[in-house]
Motif scaffolding. Sequence first.
Motif, mmCIF file in Angstrom:
data_model
loop_
_atom_site.group_PDB
_atom_site.id
_atom_site.type_symbol
_atom_site.label_atom_id
_atom_site.label_comp_id
_atom_site.label_asym_id
_atom_site.label_seq_id
_atom_site.Cartn_x
_atom_site.Cartn_y
_atom_site.Cartn_z
ATOM 1 N N ALA A 1 0.864 -1.171 0.000
ATOM 2 C CA ALA A 1 0.000 0.000 0.000
ATOM 3 C C ALA A 1 0.906 1.228 0.000
ATOM 4 N N MET A 2 0.429 2.299 -0.593
ATOM 5 C CA MET A 2 1.239 3.518 -0.710
ATOM 6 C C MET A 2 0.493 4.708 -0.125
ATOM 7 N N GLY A 3 1.262 5.615 0.458
ATOM 8 C CA GLY A 3 0.666 6.809 1.027
ATOM 9 C C GLY A 3 1.443 8.049 0.664
ATOM 10 N N TRP A 4 0.752 9.171 0.709
ATOM 11 C CA TRP A 4 1.380 10.489 0.589
ATOM 12 C C TRP A 4 1.165 11.229 1.898
ATOM 13 N N PHE B 1 0.060 -2.515 4.586
ATOM 14 C CA PHE B 1 -1.393 -2.405 4.458
ATOM 15 C C PHE B 1 -1.758 -0.935 4.413
ATOM 16 N N ILE B 2 -2.907 -0.628 3.858
ATOM 17 C CA ILE B 2 -3.327 0.770 3.734
ATOM 18 C C ILE B 2 -3.612 1.362 5.109
ATOM 19 N N GLY C 1 -5.130 -0.699 -5.739
ATOM 20 C CA GLY C 1 -5.734 0.555 -6.177
ATOM 21 C C GLY C 1 -7.223 0.619 -5.924
ATOM 22 N N GLY C 2 -7.779 -0.423 -5.344
ATOM 23 C CA GLY C 2 -9.218 -0.477 -5.171
ATOM 24 C C GLY C 2 -9.753 0.306 -3.991
ATOM 25 N N THR C 3 -8.880 0.652 -3.067
ATOM 26 C CA THR C 3 -9.282 1.414 -1.881
ATOM 27 C C THR C 3 -8.393 2.645 -1.748
ATOM 28 N N THR C 4 -9.021 3.774 -1.488
ATOM 29 C CA THR C 4 -8.275 5.011 -1.277
ATOM 30 C C THR C 4 -8.813 5.733 -0.046
ATOM 31 N N PHE D 1 -7.568 16.484 -4.409
ATOM 32 C CA PHE D 1 -6.427 15.611 -4.702
ATOM 33 C C PHE D 1 -6.925 14.218 -5.077
ATOM 34 N N THR D 2 -6.175 13.555 -5.956
ATOM 35 C CA THR D 2 -6.493 12.185 -6.342
ATOM 36 C C THR D 2 -5.217 11.355 -6.322
ATOM 37 N N ILE D 3 -5.268 10.240 -5.596
ATOM 38 C CA ILE D 3 -4.141 9.314 -5.573
ATOM 39 C C ILE D 3 -4.449 8.168 -6.522
#
Length: 122
Positions: A33-36, A101-102, A55-58, A68-70
Motif C-alpha cells: 500500500a502507498m501513502g502520501w 497495508f493501507i 488501487g481499489g481502496t483510497t 487531490f487524487t491518488i
Amino acid sequence: QVQLVESGGGLVQAGGSLRLSCAGSRHTFSNYAMGWFRQAPGKEREFVAAISWSGGTTYYADSVKGRFTISRDNAKNTVYLQMNSLKPEDTAVYYCAAAAFISISNSDYAYWGQGTQVTVSS
C-alpha cells in the motif's frame, strides 16, 4: 527494501495544479500500500492520501478531499498524486511511503522517499 523517489514538485499559483510521482525500486512494489504525507515548516508530518496495493481502496485527508487524487500504475512501479485547486496552505514537503497495508498513520509506513517541495503562492 523499497527505495522511493518523488518528483513533480515545484512552485504554482493558488488555484493551479501539480502532479507528483513516486517511483519504487522493486518489482514487489505492487505488494505495498502507498501513502502520501506532507510536512510544512514548524508543523508535524500529516497524512494526505493512501491507496491499497490493488488501487481499489483510497483514503484522503478531509483537507484535500475533492481536490487531490491518488492513483497507481503497478506496471510502472509508480504512484501519483494529482493536486488540483491548490491553496497556499498546501505548501509543504510531500513524501511518499510504502506500507504492508493501507493506513492513515505514518507509523505504519516502513519505507519513505526523500520528499519533494510544493510551494503554492497566493
